[in-house]
Motif scaffolding. Sequence first.
Motif, PDB file in Angstrom:
ATOM      1  N   TYR A 276       0.839  -1.205   0.000  1.00 40.77           N
ATOM      2  CA  TYR A 276       0.000   0.000   0.000  1.00 40.77           C
ATOM      3  C   TYR A 276       0.873   1.254   0.000  1.00 40.77           C
ATOM      4  O   TYR A 276       1.661   1.468   0.924  1.00 40.77           O
ATOM      5  CB  TYR A 276      -0.902  -0.025   1.237  1.00 40.77           C
ATOM      6  CG  TYR A 276      -1.820   1.168   1.366  1.00 40.77           C
ATOM      7  CD1 TYR A 276      -2.775   1.450   0.399  1.00 40.77           C
ATOM      8  CD2 TYR A 276      -1.736   2.011   2.478  1.00 40.77           C
ATOM      9  CE1 TYR A 276      -3.620   2.539   0.528  1.00 40.77           C
ATOM     10  CE2 TYR A 276      -2.581   3.102   2.613  1.00 40.77           C
ATOM     11  CZ  TYR A 276      -3.521   3.359   1.635  1.00 40.77           C
ATOM     12  OH  TYR A 276      -4.355   4.447   1.760  1.00 40.77           O
ATOM     13  N   PRO A 277       0.721   2.127  -1.015  1.00 39.14           N
ATOM     14  CA  PRO A 277       1.628   3.267  -1.147  1.00 39.14           C
ATOM     15  C   PRO A 277       1.272   4.498  -0.319  1.00 39.14           C
ATOM     16  O   PRO A 277       2.062   5.437  -0.262  1.00 39.14           O
ATOM     17  CB  PRO A 277       1.548   3.594  -2.640  1.00 39.14           C
ATOM     18  CG  PRO A 277       0.146   3.229  -3.017  1.00 39.14           C
ATOM     19  CD  PRO A 277      -0.174   2.010  -2.184  1.00 39.14           C
ATOM     20  N   LEU A 278       0.101   4.512   0.318  1.00 39.90           N
ATOM     21  CA  LEU A 278      -0.293   5.689   1.081  1.00 39.90           C
ATOM     22  C   LEU A 278      -0.113   5.458   2.582  1.00 39.90           C
ATOM     23  O   LEU A 278      -0.806   6.044   3.405  1.00 39.90           O
ATOM     24  CB  LEU A 278      -1.729   6.099   0.766  1.00 39.90           C
ATOM     25  CG  LEU A 278      -1.892   7.109  -0.397  1.00 39.90           C
ATOM     26  CD1 LEU A 278      -1.333   6.563  -1.691  1.00 39.90           C
ATOM     27  CD2 LEU A 278      -3.367   7.488  -0.587  1.00 39.90           C
ATOM     28  N   ASN A 279       0.834   4.594   2.930  1.00 41.90           N
ATOM     29  CA  ASN A 279       1.178   4.397   4.340  1.00 41.90           C
ATOM     30  C   ASN A 279       2.056   5.560   4.802  1.00 41.90           C
ATOM     31  O   ASN A 279       2.386   6.456   4.016  1.00 41.90           O
ATOM     32  CB  ASN A 279       1.905   3.062   4.523  1.00 41.90           C
ATOM     33  CG  ASN A 279       3.290   3.067   3.897  1.00 41.90           C
ATOM     34  OD1 ASN A 279       4.259   3.573   4.481  1.00 41.90           O
ATOM     35  ND2 ASN A 279       3.407   2.539   2.686  1.00 41.90           N
ATOM     36  N   ALA A 280       2.452   5.544   6.056  1.00 41.27           N
ATOM     37  CA  ALA A 280       3.336   6.588   6.593  1.00 41.27           C
ATOM     38  C   ALA A 280       4.401   5.935   7.466  1.00 41.27           C
ATOM     39  O   ALA A 280       4.548   6.245   8.648  1.00 41.27           O
ATOM     40  CB  ALA A 280       2.536   7.633   7.371  1.00 41.27           C
ATOM     41  N   TRP A 281       5.118   4.981   6.856  1.00 38.62           N
ATOM     42  CA  TRP A 281       6.153   4.242   7.585  1.00 38.62           C
ATOM     43  C   TRP A 281       7.382   4.110   6.702  1.00 38.62           C
ATOM     44  O   TRP A 281       7.277   4.086   5.477  1.00 38.62           O
ATOM     45  CB  TRP A 281       5.654   2.864   7.982  1.00 38.62           C
ATOM     46  CG  TRP A 281       6.049   2.464   9.367  1.00 38.62           C
ATOM     47  CD1 TRP A 281       7.034   1.595   9.724  1.00 38.62           C
ATOM     48  CD2 TRP A 281       5.456   2.929  10.593  1.00 38.62           C
ATOM     49  NE1 TRP A 281       7.091   1.477  11.101  1.00 38.62           N
ATOM     50  CE2 TRP A 281       6.131   2.289  11.650  1.00 38.62           C
ATOM     51  CE3 TRP A 281       4.430   3.823  10.899  1.00 38.62           C
ATOM     52  CZ2 TRP A 281       5.824   2.502  13.000  1.00 38.62           C
ATOM     53  CZ3 TRP A 281       4.114   4.048  12.214  1.00 38.62           C
ATOM     54  CH2 TRP A 281       4.799   3.393  13.255  1.00 38.62           C
ATOM     55  N   GLN A 282       8.541   4.026   7.322  1.00 37.76           N
ATOM     56  CA  GLN A 282       9.783   3.905   6.579  1.00 37.76           C
ATOM     57  C   GLN A 282      10.197   2.442   6.433  1.00 37.76           C
ATOM     58  O   GLN A 282       9.789   1.586   7.218  1.00 37.76           O
ATOM     59  CB  GLN A 282      10.893   4.681   7.295  1.00 37.76           C
ATOM     60  CG  GLN A 282      10.594   6.162   7.456  1.00 37.76           C
ATOM     61  CD  GLN A 282      11.691   6.885   8.213  1.00 37.76           C
ATOM     62  OE1 GLN A 282      12.717   7.256   7.640  1.00 37.76           O
ATOM     63  NE2 GLN A 282      11.477   7.090   9.516  1.00 37.76           N
ATOM     64  N   SER A 283      11.020   2.156   5.434  1.00 39.12           N
ATOM     65  CA  SER A 283      11.446   0.786   5.169  1.00 39.12           C
ATOM     66  C   SER A 283      12.305   0.216   6.292  1.00 39.12           C
ATOM     67  O   SER A 283      12.481  -1.000   6.386  1.00 39.12           O
ATOM     68  CB  SER A 283      12.214   0.710   3.846  1.00 39.12           C
ATOM     69  OG  SER A 283      13.357   1.550   3.885  1.00 39.12           O
ATOM     70  N   ASN A 284      12.807   1.077   7.171  1.00 38.83           N
ATOM     71  CA  ASN A 284      13.605   0.614   8.320  1.00 38.83           C
ATOM     72  C   ASN A 284      12.747   0.294   9.540  1.00 38.83           C
ATOM     73  O   ASN A 284      13.265   0.051  10.630  1.00 38.83           O
ATOM     74  CB  ASN A 284      14.671   1.647   8.684  1.00 38.83           C
ATOM     75  CG  ASN A 284      14.076   3.020   9.027  1.00 38.83           C
ATOM     76  OD1 ASN A 284      12.870   3.157   9.193  1.00 38.83           O
ATOM     77  ND2 ASN A 284      14.931   4.022   9.120  1.00 38.83           N
TER      78      ASN A 284
END
Length: 365
Positions: free
Chosen positions: A345-353
């Motif tokens: 989902y592209p409208l999340n608010a989290w970083q890949s780390n």
Amino acid sequence: MKTAITKFRLILMSIITSLINSCTSAQPSETIGLLETSSNFTLSKGADVSWLTQMEATGYTFYDADGSKKDGLQLLKEMGMNTIRLRVFVNPSNDKTNGHCSPAETVAMAVRAKNMGMRIMIDFHYSDTWADPAHQTKPTAWASHTFEELKNDVFTHTYDVLKALKLAGVTPEWVQVGNEIPNGMLWPEGKIENNQNWNQLATLLNKGYEATKAINSSIKVVVHIDQGNDNGRFRWFFDNIKNNNVKYDVIGMSYYPYWLGYEAGKENLKDYTVTIANLEQNMKDMVSRYNKEVMVVEVGGYYTLVQNTKDMLTDVIKAVKAVPNNKGLGVIYWEPQGEKSWSGYPLNAWQSNGKPSPALNAFKD
């Protein structure tokens, strides 16, 4: 069918009893009571985190800014959030992202969030999977039911889930009857097509309202449609449900600027500044026109556009606060913790780390 329903209730009650026994250590000071009074109004700032259980089950790990492992809910609370929204499917599959959210799973997460001091919203989809403007598929168990049976299905399902929550010690502050329903729900019986069938949709919505109030009359019932910037769309829908005597307390809105296209053939625009003034104007009009409270129950921005998303959230919160007499209740981000590599989902608010996006700092004010 009655045997299956009885079996489901027994299983659910067993899970609830276990949850109650495991949560007896929670102190009253850790919880927030039902419905803060208008004299002590607190804006709801929160997130729909219905994927969280499965993220944890599949081994996804959350981290704070210092790189320490931390509970995802705790991270959101530290970002300034005070509200958790949870969707409910009827008989979902075990699909990682498109299933789960069963009544039992919802109760478990609601208890956990409540014990962390969060306010609770429950979002009934009345489907076995996603319900939205393009999809309102009846649960498989209800597929062959008559309209009279569907009315009972809506009442019973709503009542049973809320009763299970109550027995587990959770009374939600808000309950959504249907999810993004500009075209109705429980198709075809509750579908709005060619501006027809409002009476049947109204009947189904009222059954959800009646079941909710039967559990606790103070729970606020939300009716929710998409494109919160479109005043014409909202007037059309809410004029029609008013004319058909639908009972509800709060007008819920989705607001996703990224998906809004403004010119035929043009790529969808990401610049929220094109529509933010319309969102504020629409909220104020809804309050004035229908004497209801309003709430942005879903919002999101593209995960790589961090500053844009933060600015958008800041301005959405300002717009809600600008609604007179505290009739703007709050802002809820849809699945901010649903990091792209896990959810797609592209409208999340989290970083890949595994850390929260700085965009969520907008909720700290």
